[in-house]
Design a protein around this motif. Sequence first.
Motif, short mmCIF file in Angstrom:
data_model
loop_
_atom_site.label_atom_id
_atom_site.label_comp_id
_atom_site.label_asym_id
_atom_site.label_seq_id
_atom_site.Cartn_x
_atom_site.Cartn_y
_atom_site.Cartn_z
N ALA A 83 0.84 -1.20 0.00
CA ALA A 83 0.00 0.00 0.00
C ALA A 83 0.88 1.26 0.00
N ALA A 84 1.94 1.23 0.78
CA ALA A 84 2.86 2.37 0.81
C ALA A 84 3.59 2.52 -0.53
N LEU A 85 3.96 1.39 -1.12
CA LEU A 85 4.62 1.43 -2.42
C LEU A 85 3.69 2.01 -3.48
N ILE A 86 2.45 1.55 -3.50
CA ILE A 86 1.46 2.06 -4.46
C ILE A 86 1.25 3.55 -4.26
N SER A 87 1.10 3.97 -3.01
CA SER A 87 0.89 5.39 -2.72
C SER A 87 2.07 6.23 -3.18
N GLY A 88 3.27 5.77 -2.88
CA GLY A 88 4.47 6.51 -3.28
C GLY A 88 4.63 6.59 -4.78
N LEU A 89 4.43 5.47 -5.46
CA LEU A 89 4.53 5.47 -6.92
C LEU A 89 3.48 6.39 -7.54
N SER A 90 2.26 6.33 -7.01
CA SER A 90 1.19 7.17 -7.54
C SER A 90 1.49 8.65 -7.31
N LEU A 91 1.94 9.00 -6.12
CA LEU A 91 2.28 10.39 -5.82
C LEU A 91 3.38 10.87 -6.75
N ASP A 92 4.40 10.05 -6.94
CA ASP A 92 5.51 10.44 -7.81
C ASP A 92 5.09 10.54 -9.27
N ALA A 93 4.08 9.79 -9.68
CA ALA A 93 3.64 9.82 -11.07
C ALA A 93 2.76 11.02 -11.38
N VAL A 94 2.04 11.54 -10.39
CA VAL A 94 1.07 12.61 -10.67
C VAL A 94 1.52 13.98 -10.17
N THR A 95 2.69 14.05 -9.57
CA THR A 95 3.21 15.33 -9.09
C THR A 95 4.66 15.50 -9.56
N PRO A 96 5.17 16.69 -9.48
CA PRO A 96 6.58 16.90 -9.84
C PRO A 96 7.54 16.27 -8.82
N HIS A 97 7.00 15.75 -7.73
CA HIS A 97 7.82 15.16 -6.68
C HIS A 97 8.78 14.12 -7.24
N GLY A 98 8.28 13.25 -8.10
CA GLY A 98 9.13 12.20 -8.64
C GLY A 98 9.11 12.13 -10.15
N ALA A 99 8.00 12.55 -10.74
CA ALA A 99 7.83 12.56 -12.20
C ALA A 99 8.28 11.25 -12.84
N ILE A 100 7.81 10.12 -12.31
CA ILE A 100 8.18 8.83 -12.90
C ILE A 100 7.14 8.42 -13.94
N ASP A 101 7.56 7.56 -14.83
CA ASP A 101 6.67 7.13 -15.92
C ASP A 101 6.16 5.71 -15.69
N GLY A 102 5.27 5.29 -16.57
CA GLY A 102 4.65 3.98 -16.44
C GLY A 102 5.64 2.84 -16.51
N ALA A 103 6.65 2.95 -17.36
CA ALA A 103 7.64 1.88 -17.47
C ALA A 103 8.39 1.70 -16.15
N THR A 104 8.71 2.79 -15.50
CA THR A 104 9.40 2.70 -14.21
C THR A 104 8.49 2.10 -13.16
N ILE A 105 7.23 2.51 -13.15
CA ILE A 105 6.27 1.96 -12.19
C ILE A 105 6.16 0.45 -12.38
N ARG A 106 6.00 0.00 -13.61
CA ARG A 106 5.89 -1.44 -13.89
C ARG A 106 7.14 -2.18 -13.42
N ALA A 107 8.31 -1.62 -13.72
CA ALA A 107 9.57 -2.27 -13.34
C ALA A 107 9.68 -2.40 -11.83
N VAL A 108 9.31 -1.36 -11.11
CA VAL A 108 9.36 -1.41 -9.63
C VAL A 108 8.41 -2.46 -9.10
N LEU A 109 7.18 -2.50 -9.64
CA LEU A 109 6.22 -3.50 -9.18
C LEU A 109 6.67 -4.92 -9.50
N GLU A 110 7.17 -5.13 -10.71
CA GLU A 110 7.66 -6.47 -11.09
C GLU A 110 8.80 -6.91 -10.18
N GLN A 111 9.71 -5.99 -9.91
CA GLN A 111 10.83 -6.33 -9.04
C GLN A 111 10.35 -6.69 -7.64
N HIS A 112 9.40 -5.93 -7.13
CA HIS A 112 8.91 -6.20 -5.79
C HIS A 112 8.18 -7.54 -5.72
#
Length: 192
Positions: A159-188
Amino acid sequence: MPIRVDADARRRHIVDSALRLVVAGGVAAATFRRVAAEARLNIGSVRHYFTDHEALVVAVATEVGDRMGRRLTRHPAPAAGNRPAAKRHLLRVLEELVPLDDERHREAVILVEVIAAARINPAFEPVVRQMGADLRRVLVDTLTATGTPAPEHQAAHLAALISGLSLDAVTPHGAIDGATIRAVLEQHVATL
């Protein structure tokens, strides 16, 4: 002859209009006046369905949760005992909960906005708590199917991972993209 209005359709139309405004300008942007203009209705029509701004925002957050729930039902759990299939299922569930496309990105924006607003507006607290409880339940159930030890603990972690990834994807805080999100989830998921 009076015009008949489909009350459910009208309510959904108003919620969809408010949803667009929250995405564009945050919770404060979804005023009755702006929602009415966005929906091309008079303000009285909006007030007919929602008693106040908070009830409208709660309806928007609830709609987002319902949409996520409907997507999750498209992924039935695999048969018990098939750990590799259960882990693939977990990954599909996680991907439905993070902003990997435009629809999920808009939903994540709304969730971030409502969660942040709940910090100072107690009217949003019950819906935010319910969303958190629903998320944990889905994660615990899915983790249990994978045979993951301590699924409640792992659900909190995810839940914390999802929240952090989502926050970083929708704000300038992290500005990560979908490929990075998928890679992090797959690795976890691979580590479970």
